[in-house]
Design a protein around this motif. Structure first.
Motif, PDB file in Angstrom:
ATOM      1  N   VAL A  58       0.834  -1.094   0.123  1.00 60.94           N
ATOM      2  CA  VAL A  58       0.037  -0.176   0.156  1.00 60.94           C
ATOM      3  C   VAL A  58       0.744   1.137  -0.032  1.00 60.94           C
ATOM      4  O   VAL A  58       0.656   2.148  -0.645  1.00 60.94           O
ATOM      5  CB  VAL A  58      -0.993  -0.087   1.214  1.00 60.94           C
ATOM      6  N   VAL A  59       1.808   1.407   0.712  1.00 57.35           N
ATOM      7  CA  VAL A  59       2.683   2.471   1.044  1.00 57.35           C
ATOM      8  C   VAL A  59       3.303   2.728  -0.425  1.00 57.35           C
ATOM      9  O   VAL A  59       3.623   3.727  -0.852  1.00 57.35           O
ATOM     10  CB  VAL A  59       3.830   2.191   2.065  1.00 57.35           C
ATOM     11  N   GLY A  60       4.031   1.547  -0.969  1.00 47.28           N
ATOM     12  CA  GLY A  60       4.738   1.597  -2.210  1.00 47.28           C
ATOM     13  C   GLY A  60       3.855   2.148  -3.330  1.00 47.28           C
ATOM     14  O   GLY A  60       4.243   3.048  -4.218  1.00 47.28           O
ATOM     15  N   TRP A  61       2.634   1.665  -3.412  1.00 47.21           N
ATOM     16  CA  TRP A  61       1.789   2.293  -4.494  1.00 47.21           C
ATOM     17  C   TRP A  61       1.404   3.713  -4.290  1.00 47.21           C
ATOM     18  O   TRP A  61       1.428   4.242  -5.212  1.00 47.21           O
ATOM     19  CB  TRP A  61       0.505   1.284  -4.358  1.00 47.21           C
ATOM     20  N   VAL A  62       1.060   3.791  -2.972  1.00 44.94           N
ATOM     21  CA  VAL A  62       0.612   5.371  -2.645  1.00 44.94           C
ATOM     22  C   VAL A  62       1.815   6.281  -3.000  1.00 44.94           C
ATOM     23  O   VAL A  62       1.704   7.308  -3.484  1.00 44.94           O
ATOM     24  CB  VAL A  62       0.109   5.882  -1.326  1.00 44.94           C
ATOM     25  N   THR A  63       2.971   5.968  -2.544  1.00 41.32           N
ATOM     26  CA  THR A  63       4.124   6.848  -2.732  1.00 41.32           C
ATOM     27  C   THR A  63       4.816   6.764  -3.819  1.00 41.32           C
ATOM     28  O   THR A  63       5.784   7.492  -3.973  1.00 41.32           O
ATOM     29  CB  THR A  63       5.131   6.574  -1.701  1.00 41.32           C
ATOM     30  N   GLY A  64       4.837   5.698  -4.568  1.00 36.12           N
ATOM     31  CA  GLY A  64       5.474   5.239  -5.764  1.00 36.12           C
ATOM     32  C   GLY A  64       7.026   4.867  -5.331  1.00 36.12           C
ATOM     33  O   GLY A  64       7.686   5.101  -6.238  1.00 36.12           O
ATOM     34  N   SER A  65       7.179   4.414  -4.201  1.00 34.18           N
ATOM     35  CA  SER A  65       8.699   4.352  -3.840  1.00 34.18           C
ATOM     36  C   SER A  65       8.681   2.756  -3.168  1.00 34.18           C
ATOM     37  O   SER A  65       8.061   2.568  -2.168  1.00 34.18           O
ATOM     38  CB  SER A  65       8.943   5.334  -2.585  1.00 34.18           C
ATOM     39  N   MET A  66       9.623   2.071  -3.753  1.00 31.37           N
ATOM     40  CA  MET A  66       9.847   0.623  -3.306  1.00 31.37           C
ATOM     41  C   MET A  66      10.552   0.861  -1.944  1.00 31.37           C
ATOM     42  O   MET A  66      10.338  -0.129  -1.131  1.00 31.37           O
ATOM     43  CB  MET A  66      10.542   0.010  -4.407  1.00 31.37           C
ATOM     44  N   LEU A  67      11.160   1.738  -1.740  1.00 30.40           N
ATOM     45  CA  LEU A  67      12.265   1.847  -0.582  1.00 30.40           C
ATOM     46  C   LEU A  67      11.171   2.115   0.587  1.00 30.40           C
ATOM     47  O   LEU A  67      11.145   1.388   1.567  1.00 30.40           O
ATOM     48  CB  LEU A  67      13.228   3.091  -0.781  1.00 30.40           C
ATOM     49  N   LEU A  68      10.215   3.030   0.373  1.00 29.27           N
ATOM     50  CA  LEU A  68       9.348   3.207   1.514  1.00 29.27           C
ATOM     51  C   LEU A  68       8.222   2.062   1.839  1.00 29.27           C
ATOM     52  O   LEU A  68       8.020   1.814   2.868  1.00 29.27           O
ATOM     53  CB  LEU A  68       8.581   4.601   1.288  1.00 29.27           C
ATOM     54  N   GLY A  69       8.096   1.598   0.613  1.00 23.51           N
ATOM     55  CA  GLY A  69       7.279   0.162   0.949  1.00 23.51           C
ATOM     56  C   GLY A  69       7.839  -0.654   1.644  1.00 23.51           C
ATOM     57  O   GLY A  69       7.524  -1.452   2.660  1.00 23.51           O
ATOM     58  N   LEU A  70       9.318  -0.950   1.545  1.00 25.72           N
ATOM     59  CA  LEU A  70      10.014  -1.937   2.314  1.00 25.72           C
ATOM     60  C   LEU A  70      10.336  -1.501   3.895  1.00 25.72           C
ATOM     61  O   LEU A  70      10.139  -2.133   4.576  1.00 25.72           O
ATOM     62  CB  LEU A  70      11.601  -2.091   1.676  1.00 25.72           C
ATOM     63  N   LEU A  71      10.425  -0.373   3.952  1.00 22.37           N
ATOM     64  CA  LEU A  71      10.650   0.223   5.281  1.00 22.37           C
ATOM     65  C   LEU A  71       9.231   0.398   5.913  1.00 22.37           C
ATOM     66  O   LEU A  71       9.387  -0.135   7.422  1.00 22.37           O
ATOM     67  CB  LEU A  71      10.921   1.902   5.232  1.00 22.37           C
ATOM     68  N   GLU A  72       8.199   0.215   5.201  1.00 25.03           N
ATOM     69  CA  GLU A  72       6.813   0.194   5.967  1.00 25.03           C
ATOM     70  C   GLU A  72       6.678  -1.219   6.266  1.00 25.03           C
ATOM     71  O   GLU A  72       6.139  -1.447   7.492  1.00 25.03           O
ATOM     72  CB  GLU A  72       5.656   0.659   4.943  1.00 25.03           C
ATOM     73  N   ALA A  73       7.081  -2.275   5.574  1.00 24.71           N
ATOM     74  CA  ALA A  73       6.740  -3.586   5.810  1.00 24.71           C
ATOM     75  C   ALA A  73       7.790  -3.787   7.118  1.00 24.71           C
ATOM     76  O   ALA A  73       7.165  -4.633   7.856  1.00 24.71           O
ATOM     77  CB  ALA A  73       7.176  -4.274   4.676  1.00 24.71           C
ATOM     78  N   LEU A  74       8.803  -3.522   7.143  1.00 24.74           N
ATOM     79  CA  LEU A  74      10.037  -3.883   8.261  1.00 24.74           C
ATOM     80  C   LEU A  74       9.300  -3.262   9.308  1.00 24.74           C
ATOM     81  O   LEU A  74       9.110  -4.036  10.623  1.00 24.74           O
ATOM     82  CB  LEU A  74      11.238  -3.533   7.686  1.00 24.74           C
ATOM     83  N   SER A  75       8.912  -1.877   9.284  1.00 24.43           N
ATOM     84  CA  SER A  75       8.425  -1.086  10.627  1.00 24.43           C
ATOM     85  C   SER A  75       7.000  -1.765  11.159  1.00 24.43           C
ATOM     86  O   SER A  75       6.994  -2.040  12.326  1.00 24.43           O
ATOM     87  CB  SER A  75       8.098   0.316  10.346  1.00 24.43           C
ATOM     88  N   HIS A  76       6.353  -2.235  10.186  1.00 24.42           N
ATOM     89  CA  HIS A  76       5.078  -2.649  10.576  1.00 24.42           C
ATOM     90  C   HIS A  76       4.969  -4.011  11.132  1.00 24.42           C
ATOM     91  O   HIS A  76       4.408  -4.439  12.263  1.00 24.42           O
ATOM     92  CB  HIS A  76       4.012  -2.793   9.318  1.00 24.42           C
ATOM     93  N   ALA A  77       5.829  -4.925  10.834  1.00 23.38           N
ATOM     94  CA  ALA A  77       6.085  -6.342  11.261  1.00 23.38           C
ATOM     95  C   ALA A  77       6.734  -6.186  12.640  1.00 23.38           C
ATOM     96  O   ALA A  77       6.233  -6.715  13.709  1.00 23.38           O
ATOM     97  CB  ALA A  77       7.062  -7.007  10.369  1.00 23.38           C
ATOM     98  N   LEU A  78       7.768  -5.076  12.934  1.00 19.65           N
ATOM     99  CA  LEU A  78       8.262  -4.954  14.179  1.00 19.65           C
ATOM    100  C   LEU A  78       7.274  -4.289  15.154  1.00 19.65           C
ATOM    101  O   LEU A  78       7.204  -4.948  16.362  1.00 19.65           O
ATOM    102  CB  LEU A  78       9.456  -3.955  14.113  1.00 19.65           C
ATOM    103  N   ILE A  79       6.430  -3.452  14.719  1.00 19.23           N
ATOM    104  CA  ILE A  79       5.488  -2.890  15.663  1.00 19.23           C
ATOM    105  C   ILE A  79       4.379  -3.868  15.941  1.00 19.23           C
ATOM    106  O   ILE A  79       4.022  -3.827  17.069  1.00 19.23           O
ATOM    107  CB  ILE A  79       4.779  -1.549  14.984  1.00 19.23           C
ATOM    108  N   ASP A  80       3.933  -4.758  14.743  1.00 11.62           N
ATOM    109  CA  ASP A  80       3.105  -5.657  15.375  1.00 11.62           C
ATOM    110  C   ASP A  80       3.375  -6.611  16.182  1.00 11.62           C
ATOM    111  O   ASP A  80       2.787  -7.070  17.150  1.00 11.62           O
ATOM    112  CB  ASP A  80       2.432  -6.305  14.168  1.00 11.62           C
ATOM    113  N   ASP A  81       4.739  -6.987  16.120  1.00  8.74           N
ATOM    114  CA  ASP A  81       5.246  -8.153  17.079  1.00  8.74           C
ATOM    115  C   ASP A  81       5.383  -7.477  18.417  1.00  8.74           C
ATOM    116  O   ASP A  81       5.132  -8.500  19.398  1.00  8.74           O
ATOM    117  CB  ASP A  81       6.482  -8.464  16.414  1.00  8.74           C
ATOM    118  N   LEU A  82       5.751  -6.193  18.664  1.00  9.31           N
ATOM    119  CA  LEU A  82       5.964  -5.677  19.875  1.00  9.31           C
ATOM    120  C   LEU A  82       4.271  -5.720  20.570  1.00  9.31           C
ATOM    121  O   LEU A  82       4.137  -5.949  21.758  1.00  9.31           O
ATOM    122  CB  LEU A  82       6.259  -4.417  19.856  1.00  9.31           C
TER     123      LEU A  82
END
Length: 115
Positions: A58-82
């Protein structure tokens, strides 16, 4: 990126977050992603990864950035695990997710389009 497009991007990221965290997650992923109360026969990391990749997409699609999409996936997984481990509350979980969206928009404002 100027202020109005940035605001639009932020709103779209929040809408995308609501879609990815509720209807696109569903009961199965919500339960299966929790490594602290595993579902028999379902690797928690696959469920958490799938959920995080939906958010990253979703983030990659909205922003047009694969980098931000990757950062979102990593941060989302960490936050949800916490959250699943009861290290943060549901409200803190949601606040951190929104702050990540704000960070993505700020990065776009500062650096312009990202790969």
């Amino acid at each position: 990126m100027s202020l109005i497009p940035s605001l639009t991007t932020f709103v779209l990221l929040i809408v995308g977050h609501a879609l990815a965290d509720y209807p696109l997650q569903g009961e199965f992923l919500s339960r299966a992603k929790n490594r602290f109360t595993p579902m028999a026969g379902v690797p928690w990391y696959q469920a958490l990864g799938a959920h995080a990749v939906i958010h990253g997409g979703v983030v990659g699609w909205v922003t047009g950035s694969m980098l931000l999409g990757l950062l979102e996936a990593l941060s989302h997984a960490l936050i949800d695990d916490l959250k699943c481990g009861h290290r943060i509350s549901y409200n803190v979980d949601q606040l951190l997710h929104v702050l990540c969206k704000l960070l993505w928009v700020m990065l776009l404002l500062v650096f312009g389009p990202l790969p």
